[in-house]
Design an enzyme around this catalytic site. Structure first.
Site, PDB file in Angstrom:
ATOM      1  N   GLU A 188       0.890  -1.173   0.000  1.00 42.00           N
ATOM      2  CA  GLU A 188       0.000   0.000   0.000  1.00 42.00           C
ATOM      3  C   GLU A 188       0.918   1.210   0.000  1.00 42.00           C
ATOM      4  OE1 GLU A 188      -3.191   0.097  -0.210  1.00 42.00           O
ATOM      5  OE2 GLU A 188      -3.647  -2.018   0.053  1.00 42.00           O
ATOM      6  N   CYS A 229      -2.146   9.511   2.169  1.00 42.56           N
ATOM      7  CA  CYS A 229      -1.802   8.809   0.926  1.00 42.56           C
ATOM      8  C   CYS A 229      -2.842   9.057  -0.158  1.00 42.56           C
ATOM      9  CB  CYS A 229      -1.640   7.316   1.192  1.00 42.56           C
ATOM     10  SG  CYS A 229      -3.089   6.575   1.961  1.00 42.56           S
TER      11      CYS A 229
HETATM   12  P1  NAD Z   1       8.621   4.770   4.274  1.00 42.89           P
HETATM   13  O1  NAD Z   1       8.624   4.011   3.011  1.00 42.89           O
HETATM   14  O2  NAD Z   1       9.739   5.692   4.560  1.00 42.89           O
HETATM   15  O3  NAD Z   1       8.584   3.780   5.535  1.00 42.89           O
HETATM   16  C1  NAD Z   1       7.526   2.857   5.701  1.00 42.89           C
HETATM   17  C2  NAD Z   1       7.957   1.803   6.700  1.00 42.89           C
HETATM   18  O4  NAD Z   1       8.979   1.011   6.108  1.00 42.89           O
HETATM   19  C3  NAD Z   1       8.528   2.340   8.012  1.00 42.89           C
HETATM   20  O5  NAD Z   1       8.050   1.553   9.066  1.00 42.89           O
HETATM   21  C4  NAD Z   1      10.018   2.149   7.832  1.00 42.89           C
HETATM   22  O6  NAD Z   1      10.731   1.988   9.029  1.00 42.89           O
HETATM   23  C5  NAD Z   1      10.055   0.859   7.036  1.00 42.89           C
HETATM   24  N1  NAD Z   1      11.280   0.661   6.260  1.00 42.89           N
HETATM   25  C6  NAD Z   1      12.098   1.599   5.714  1.00 42.89           C
HETATM   26  N2  NAD Z   1      13.104   1.003   5.038  1.00 42.89           N
HETATM   27  C7  NAD Z   1      12.925  -0.333   5.164  1.00 42.89           C
HETATM   28  C8  NAD Z   1      13.639  -1.470   4.697  1.00 42.89           C
HETATM   29  N3  NAD Z   1      14.720  -1.352   3.946  1.00 42.89           N
HETATM   30  N4  NAD Z   1      13.153  -2.703   4.999  1.00 42.89           N
HETATM   31  C9  NAD Z   1      12.021  -2.840   5.726  1.00 42.89           C
HETATM   32  N5  NAD Z   1      11.315  -1.794   6.221  1.00 42.89           N
HETATM   33  C10 NAD Z   1      11.767  -0.554   5.941  1.00 42.89           C
HETATM   34  O7  NAD Z   1       7.205   5.505   4.316  1.00 42.89           O
HETATM   35  P2  NAD Z   1       6.676   6.523   5.394  1.00 42.89           P
HETATM   36  O8  NAD Z   1       7.403   7.825   5.177  1.00 42.89           O
HETATM   37  O9  NAD Z   1       6.671   5.907   6.739  1.00 42.89           O
HETATM   38  O10 NAD Z   1       5.146   6.671   4.963  1.00 42.89           O
HETATM   39  C11 NAD Z   1       4.726   7.593   4.000  1.00 42.89           C
HETATM   40  C12 NAD Z   1       4.356   6.889   2.733  1.00 42.89           C
HETATM   41  O11 NAD Z   1       3.356   5.915   3.017  1.00 42.89           O
HETATM   42  C13 NAD Z   1       3.740   7.820   1.713  1.00 42.89           C
HETATM   43  O12 NAD Z   1       4.215   7.499   0.428  1.00 42.89           O
HETATM   44  C14 NAD Z   1       2.258   7.509   1.829  1.00 42.89           C
HETATM   45  O13 NAD Z   1       1.526   7.839   0.677  1.00 42.89           O
HETATM   46  C15 NAD Z   1       2.287   6.049   2.089  1.00 42.89           C
HETATM   47  N6  NAD Z   1       1.026   5.586   2.703  1.00 42.89           N
HETATM   48  C16 NAD Z   1       0.216   4.766   1.979  1.00 42.89           C
HETATM   49  C17 NAD Z   1      -0.991   4.327   2.508  1.00 42.89           C
HETATM   50  C18 NAD Z   1      -1.889   3.401   1.737  1.00 42.89           C
HETATM   51  O14 NAD Z   1      -2.738   2.767   2.348  1.00 42.89           O
HETATM   52  N7  NAD Z   1      -1.754   3.278   0.426  1.00 42.89           N
HETATM   53  C19 NAD Z   1      -1.358   4.738   3.785  1.00 42.89           C
HETATM   54  C20 NAD Z   1      -0.519   5.573   4.494  1.00 42.89           C
HETATM   55  C21 NAD Z   1       0.685   5.989   3.944  1.00 42.89           C
END
Ligand code: NAD
Length: 501
Positions: free
Chosen positions: A244, A278
């Protein structure tokens, strides 16, 4: 927290969260490494079998008890969310309410959606009774974002538990306290199932450990860049993956739309949660006749809004400090590429706050139109007609949500059907997110797979198909004892039938 520890350096054992509004420290949490994560997954595996073996009605009771406990504790949960994200207390409370709606739906509908059901057989299989059942996968890993630190991951956690799985949850490093609270509330409300929901804390390395831990599915919410990395790790073990990711949601406004209602919804959809949603509104395509009138109404509403940390502020600071620079780049880039700032501009960016920015005439290839801005910025561009609006809305590498404003709901639904988005609201924004029975998810850079609704329950199951032979068929084709001539007659009979129908 950026996980930049070199492999040879001693590992930090804790990390600290900070208030996005004041920069003051909130709390320290452990950095869980591969051992802790694997331990949590192993424990989850041992208790999952007992959870899956419970009658569905018992699982439902347990989950509803957890829901009631979260409802009773709404203020504490909302306070933790508000503290960690910087969002207004009212928005945090609304996030808890939305989460409760979903948890209740998942708990009440899991048995119906996943129960064994009969399916019809064919001409050559009339002797079989056929059925399918959805069975839990085992242990589901959930990696969550910070913008809706409860509602978003619970779209996976609540539904996975309702489907009979155990869950190990890795919240964002910006919002670990919310994740910890969630698992504590579960343990308190559902005694005797300790380890069924565990929260592990840390940044990328902890998420990476979860992806490598042998979970039976990994449900990821975050940016498409991180999704690619996590999916590559999951690919090594063929661990199923659900993504997502972000969005660049478009709103189409037709000539006969109620402009006051459209403007009101656009302002809320673009600015609430400081635009860090998002499926928030980032692009608007308004047909030429009403473009100026719509912009005027949007600006009128948006200019009254001032972000802040005080009670009553419409939205708070940017939660992720690094996102401020992205917002600034998008606004500056759009203006220098010829866009007109109808409200605010580059000067609106004053970290950690960004005041509302309304742009128009933004070139379609500017970053503000192609990349996720994730800030309180909206671009309202003119289109000749609905066809052009649909074409532009669809010309994005994101396809998450969208909205259409149109006098007639039926005409709006017809426009919605032409959009590639995974979810569309007509005459509202984000209407779909509050309906638990509706699946949610996107395609392309918005990810794949669905959470919420029946699809969201099935996403955390595998299907087992069963046939039970009711009687020995007159022509048993699955036997070496069948004479070749009999087999040939059966093939010709089937051929004759298929040529006719
Ligand atoms: P992010 O990708 O920076 O991090 C998401 C998660 O992944 C965090 O818990 C982070 O610690 C973890 N992570 C980071 N690197 C990793 C790795 N190499 N291996 C495993 N885990 C890792 O995203 P964010 O800044 O936390 O969230 C914002 C993003 O999420 C935006 O793009 C937003 O649109 C999206 N989002 C989507 C939805 C949806 O339902 N489609 C909902 C909310 C947010």
């Amino acid at each position: 927290m950026t996980d930049t520890t070199p492999a040879t350096a001693p590992r930090a054992t804790t990390f600290t969260t900070y208030s996005p509004a004041t920069g003051e420290p909130i709390a320290a949490h452990p950095v869980n490494g591969p051992e802790e994560v694997s331990g949590a997954v192993a424990r989850a595996r041992t208790v999952q079998a007992g959870w899956a073996a419970l009658p569905a009605s018992r699982r439902r009771e347990h989950l509803l008890r957890w829901k009631k406990a979260l409802a009773a504790d709404l203020d504490t949960v909302a306070r933790t969310i508000a503290e960690e994200t910087g969002k207004p207390a009212g928005d945090a409370a609304l996030e808890v309410v939305l989460t409760l709606e979903h948890l209740g739906w998942a708990a009440r509908n899991a048995a119906r959606v996943l129960r064994r059901r009969k399916v019809g057989t064919g001409l050559f299989t009339v002797h079989q009774r056929a059925s399918l059942v959805h069975r839990p996968l085992g242990v589901v890993g959930v990696i969550g974002p910070w913008n809706y630190p409860l509602y978003t991951p619970m779209g996976s956690i609540g539904y996975a538990l309702a489907a009979g799985n155990a869950v190990v949850f890795k919240p964002s490093e910006l919002t670990p306290g919310t994740g910890v609270l969630l698992a504590e509330a579960f343990d308190a409300a559902v005694p005797g199932h300790a380890g069924l929901l565990t929260t592990v804390t840390g940044a990328a390395s902890t998420g990476d450990a979860l992806a490598r831990s042998g979970v039976d599915k990994l449900a990821f919410t975050g940016s498409p860049g991180t999704a690619r990395k996590v999916m590559a790790v999951c690919a090594e073990t063929l661990t199923p993956f659900l993504a997502e990711c972000g969005g660049k949601d478009a709103v189409i406004v037709t000539a006969d739309a109620d402009l006051a209602a459209a403007a009101d919804a656009i302002v809320w959809g673009a600015l609430s949660n400081a635009g860090q949603t998002c499926a928030g509104v980032e692009r608007v395509y308004a047909v030429r006749d009403i473009h100026a009138a719509l912009c005027e109404r949007v600006v009128e509403r948006a200019e009254a809004l001032r972000p802040g940390a005080e009670a009553g502020a419409p939205y708070g600071p940017m939660t992720l400090p690094g996102q401020v620079a992205v917002v600034e780049r998008h606004v500056t880039g759009a203006v220098s590429a010829g866009a007109r700032a109808l409200l605010g501009g580059p000067e609106s960016v004053r970290a950690p706050y960004v005041a509302p920015v309304v742009l128009t005439g933004v070139p379609e290839d500017a970053a503000a139109m192609t990349e996720e801005t994730f800030g309180p910025v909206v671009a309202i561009n003119t289109v000749a007609d609905v066809d052009e609006a649909v074409e532009r809305a669809n010309a994005s590498r994101y396809a998450l949500g969208a909205a259409v404003f149109c006098r007639s709901g039926r005409a709006g639904a017809a426009i919605a059907a032409r959009l590639r988005a995974g979810a569309v609201s007509v005459n509202s924004v984000l209407g779909f997110a509050a309906v638990p029975a509706l699946p949610f998810g996107g395609s392309q850079d918005s990810g794949f797979g669905r959470i919420h609704g029946a699809e969201g329950l099935r996403a955390f199951t595998s299907v087992q198909s069963t046939t039970v032979q009711r009687f020995t068929p007159p022509i048993a084709l699955t036997s070496f004892a069948v004479p070749a001539a009999t087999r040939e007659r059966a093939v010709r009979l089937a051929q004759a039938l298929h040529r006719r129908r």
